[in-house]
Design an enzyme around this catalytic site. Structure first.
Site, short mmCIF file in Angstrom:
data_model
loop_
_atom_site.label_atom_id
_atom_site.label_comp_id
_atom_site.label_asym_id
_atom_site.label_seq_id
_atom_site.Cartn_x
_atom_site.Cartn_y
_atom_site.Cartn_z
N TYR A 1 66.97 167.77 74.06
CA TYR A 1 66.03 166.66 73.86
C TYR A 1 64.61 167.10 74.16
O TYR A 1 64.35 167.81 75.13
CB TYR A 1 66.41 165.46 74.77
CG TYR A 1 65.43 164.31 74.59
CD1 TYR A 1 65.60 163.38 73.57
CD2 TYR A 1 64.31 164.19 75.42
CE1 TYR A 1 64.68 162.35 73.37
CE2 TYR A 1 63.39 163.17 75.22
CZ TYR A 1 63.57 162.25 74.20
OH TYR A 1 62.67 161.25 74.02
N LYS B 1 61.15 157.19 65.39
CA LYS B 1 61.44 155.79 65.06
C LYS B 1 60.40 155.12 64.16
O LYS B 1 60.79 154.51 63.15
CB LYS B 1 61.68 155.00 66.34
CG LYS B 1 63.13 155.12 66.75
CD LYS B 1 63.37 154.90 68.20
CE LYS B 1 64.32 155.93 68.71
NZ LYS B 1 63.70 157.23 69.06
N GLN C 1 60.92 160.91 70.19
CA GLN C 1 60.58 159.49 70.22
C GLN C 1 59.81 159.08 68.96
O GLN C 1 59.87 157.93 68.54
CB GLN C 1 59.73 159.23 71.48
CG GLN C 1 59.26 157.81 71.65
CD GLN C 1 58.54 157.63 72.98
OE1 GLN C 1 59.16 157.69 74.03
NE2 GLN C 1 57.24 157.42 72.93
N SER D 1 43.42 137.86 38.26
CA SER D 1 42.19 138.55 38.66
C SER D 1 41.18 137.50 39.08
O SER D 1 41.14 136.40 38.52
CB SER D 1 41.66 139.35 37.48
OG SER D 1 40.26 139.53 37.59
N ASN E 1 48.69 140.38 35.99
CA ASN E 1 48.85 141.77 36.43
C ASN E 1 50.21 142.04 37.08
O ASN E 1 50.74 141.19 37.78
CB ASN E 1 47.74 142.13 37.43
CG ASN E 1 46.39 142.27 36.77
OD1 ASN E 1 46.31 142.67 35.61
ND2 ASN E 1 45.35 141.91 37.48
N THR F 1 60.67 161.21 25.23
CA THR F 1 60.54 162.40 26.07
C THR F 1 59.06 162.76 25.97
O THR F 1 58.43 162.54 24.93
CB THR F 1 61.39 163.59 25.57
OG1 THR F 1 60.94 163.95 24.27
CG2 THR F 1 62.88 163.26 25.51
N HIS F 2 58.51 163.25 27.06
CA HIS F 2 57.07 163.54 27.12
C HIS F 2 56.24 162.29 26.82
O HIS F 2 55.10 162.40 26.36
CB HIS F 2 56.66 164.66 26.16
CG HIS F 2 57.57 165.84 26.17
ND1 HIS F 2 57.42 166.89 27.05
CD2 HIS F 2 58.67 166.12 25.43
CE1 HIS F 2 58.38 167.78 26.83
NE2 HIS F 2 59.17 167.33 25.86
N GLU G 1 53.23 147.80 40.75
CA GLU G 1 52.29 148.82 41.23
C GLU G 1 52.52 149.10 42.71
O GLU G 1 52.45 150.25 43.16
CB GLU G 1 50.85 148.36 41.00
CG GLU G 1 50.50 148.30 39.53
CD GLU G 1 49.21 147.52 39.31
OE1 GLU G 1 48.15 148.14 39.29
OE2 GLU G 1 49.28 146.28 39.17
N LYS H 1 43.83 137.86 32.89
CA LYS H 1 44.72 138.87 33.48
C LYS H 1 46.02 138.29 34.04
O LYS H 1 46.02 137.30 34.76
CB LYS H 1 44.00 139.65 34.59
CG LYS H 1 42.88 140.53 34.13
CD LYS H 1 43.25 141.53 33.06
CE LYS H 1 43.73 142.87 33.49
NZ LYS H 1 43.16 143.56 34.56
N SER I 1 57.10 153.56 74.16
CA SER I 1 57.68 153.36 72.83
C SER I 1 58.17 151.93 72.65
O SER I 1 58.68 151.59 71.59
CB SER I 1 58.84 154.35 72.59
OG SER I 1 59.82 154.24 73.59
N ASN J 1 68.91 159.97 76.77
CA ASN J 1 68.95 160.81 75.56
C ASN J 1 70.12 160.44 74.66
O ASN J 1 69.96 160.26 73.45
CB ASN J 1 69.01 162.29 75.94
CG ASN J 1 67.78 162.72 76.72
OD1 ASN J 1 66.81 161.97 76.79
ND2 ASN J 1 67.81 163.90 77.31
N1 ARG Z 1 61.50 156.51 75.07
C1 ARG Z 1 62.19 157.75 74.94
C2 ARG Z 1 62.70 157.94 73.50
O1 ARG Z 1 62.79 157.01 72.79
C3 ARG Z 1 63.27 157.84 75.89
C4 ARG Z 1 63.77 159.20 76.09
C5 ARG Z 1 64.13 159.43 77.44
N2 ARG Z 1 64.45 160.77 77.72
C6 ARG Z 1 63.63 161.60 78.38
N3 ARG Z 1 64.10 162.75 78.61
N4 ARG Z 1 62.43 161.23 78.73
O2 ARG Z 1 62.99 159.03 73.07
#
Ligand code: ARG
Length: 459
Positions: A318, A326, A323, A278, A286, A156-157, A291, A284, A24, A111
């Site tokens: 967990y 993110k 992961q 364009s 734009n 409206t509409h 958009e 144009k 990650s 965790n």
């Molecule tokens: N890279 C993992 C994350 O972002 C780390 C988690 C670690 N925990 C585990 N039990 N492997 O979630």
């Protein structure tokens, strides 16, 4: 580069395909500053409870700050064998400090570390979004005085409905963005609880002080159940939802201004440095920014969907699935921040095309409802008045006139007591002047709203 997370239990090194699949670091590197912030607080607490000596804590703290500087200076190479940002930083610390570095991870796990870092990162991001929303509100309110005399049709509409002051329109968006700011603040409140020290899922036998780290990190409270908080991603979902609502507000605004910018509407001119051309059609100008603001909403709502599906089937506590939270949330924040940032100058720089709007303002019977309300105030029941005005609109349409151009006899045919005063509510200007209720587009109502907004937004 062996990961500090790989214990003596493993008989074989990790397969390189597994490293590539599970890493990650390619997206969580952006948590580095918050990871270091969390680790420093943790080290300070470990000293306080007597697990680290003062010298050890000092060494850890100053080395973490050096590592932060190195990362910011670009002296930082990543390796998928170290999986994530938490392992990279810990490995750098151990490389520099040896056994002292090996003590930092006492009484915590990745965790709770991940959860803490992400909370800290999101808390800052929410504050940035709040600031950007404020700037956009200020841009809308900043237009209100200059546009105060301008009346525009409201729909409206997407059919002409009633006239409103342009400033009433601007303040409508301020209200929406205000609710967005309240949602952000509310989300921040529930997020601002410390998960640090719940360790892997059950807590720890090390005598840590969770209240202490919570205070050092500015958390308002400490999570009370280790199992709950180590599996909790409500704060991620709520942030994604708050961002999705902001996006839908931005998208409606963008859609509206795209329409307004057409020859068919011709209500608005956008600053040329915020428009695109364009490659084939020389005429144009734009509204690509609008958009894209509209289009990027799909990504933000998509992130919310991704996150909801991500967590829906997870048993406590967990799971590695987490992961994946993110990339989705980072993208949602990046997208919304970029949209808000570009929206404010567009709002400031746009020019309302008053002449073009005025030329067609008496079209579409924007005063029909005011006429109906005038009849009601003269004792005619609402349903009857509604029917009468409908037939007058039909008559005016047939004769290609406005309601104000109909002769008095036509009104008197429907209600003999009516006199010349009826013309006092006809025409768009009179219709605007007739409004009275709180929150309406009545000029004195709008004026007091403008001044309330100016105070609220520090203008
Ligand atoms: N890279 C993992 C994350 O972002 C780390 C988690 C670690 N925990 C585990 N039990 N492997 O979630």
């Amino acid at each position: 580069m062996a990961s500090p997370s790989r214990s003596g239990v493993f008989a074989k090194d990790t397969d390189s395909r597994v490293e590539l699949f599970t890493e990650s670091i390619s997206f969580d590197a952006r948590l580095y500053a918050h990871d270091i912030q969390g680790s420093i607080a943790h080290a300070q607490m470990l000293e306080k409870v007597g697990i680290l000596t003062e010298e050890e804590r000092q060494a850890i703290e100053s080395t973490l700050l050096e590592i932060k500087q190195d990362i910011e200076d670009g002296n930082f190479t990543t390796s998928i064998s170290l999986e994530d940002i938490h392992m990279h930083i810990e490995k750098m610390l151990i490389d520099k400090l040896g056994d002292t570095g090996r003590k930092l991870h006492t009484g915590r796990s990745r965790n709770d570390q991940v959860s803490t870092d992400f909370r800290l990162w999101i808390r800052d991001a929410l504050d940035r979004v709040d600031q950007l929303l404020l700037q956009l509100q200020q841009a809308f309110v900043g237009r209100c005085d200059q546009d105060f005399e301008t009346i525009i049709p409201a729909y409206t509409h997407l059919q002409r409905a009633q006239p409103v002051l342009a400033s009433h329109y601007w303040l409508a968006y301020c209200e929406k963005f205000q609710r967005d700011r309240e949602r952000i603040a509310d989300c921040r409140k529930r997020l601002n609880v410390s998960s640090l020290g719940v360790a892997a899922l059950a807590g720890t036998s090390i005598p840590i002080d969770r209240q202490d780290t919570a205070e050092r990190l500015g958390f308002a409270d400490v999570a009370a159940n280790s199992l709950d908080v180590s599996s909790d991603r409500d704060f991620v979902l709520e942030s994604a939802f708050a961002l999705s609502v902001i996006s839908t507000h931005l998208s409606s605004w963008a859609e509206e201004w795209i329409l307004w910018k057409t020859v068919e509407f011709d209500f608005i001119d956008l600053p040329h440095d915020f428009c695109t051309g364009s490659s084939i059609m020389p005429q144009k100008i734009n509204p690509d920014i609008l958009e894209l603001v509209r289009g990027k909403t799909g990504r933000v709502i998509g992130s919310l969907q991704t996150l909801l599906v991500l967590v829906k089937g997870l048993p406590l506590a967990y799971n590695r699935d987490l992961q994946e939270d993110k990339p989705a949330l980072f993208d949602a924040f990046d997208t919304v921040e970029a949209c808000l940032d570009i929206a404010a100058p567009l709002v400031e720089g746009a020019r309302i095309k008053v002449d073009s709007i005025n030329a067609r303002l008496e079209k579409g019977f924007l005063d029909a409802t005011s006429l109906m309300e005038y009849l009601i105030l003269n004792g005619i029941p609402q349903r009857t008045a509604h029917h009468m005005v409908g037939s007058l609109v039909g008559l005016a349409t047939e004769n290609n006139t406005t309601l104000a151009e109909l002769p008095l006899e036509e009104f008197q045919k429907l209600s003999p007591d009516l006199d010349e005063k009826i013309y006092g509510v006809l025409g768009v200007k009179n219709a605007i002047a007739a409004f009275k209720s709180y929150g309406s587009t009545a000029p004195d109502q709008v004026k007091s709203q403008i001044s309330a907004w100016k105070t609220r937004l520090g203008l």
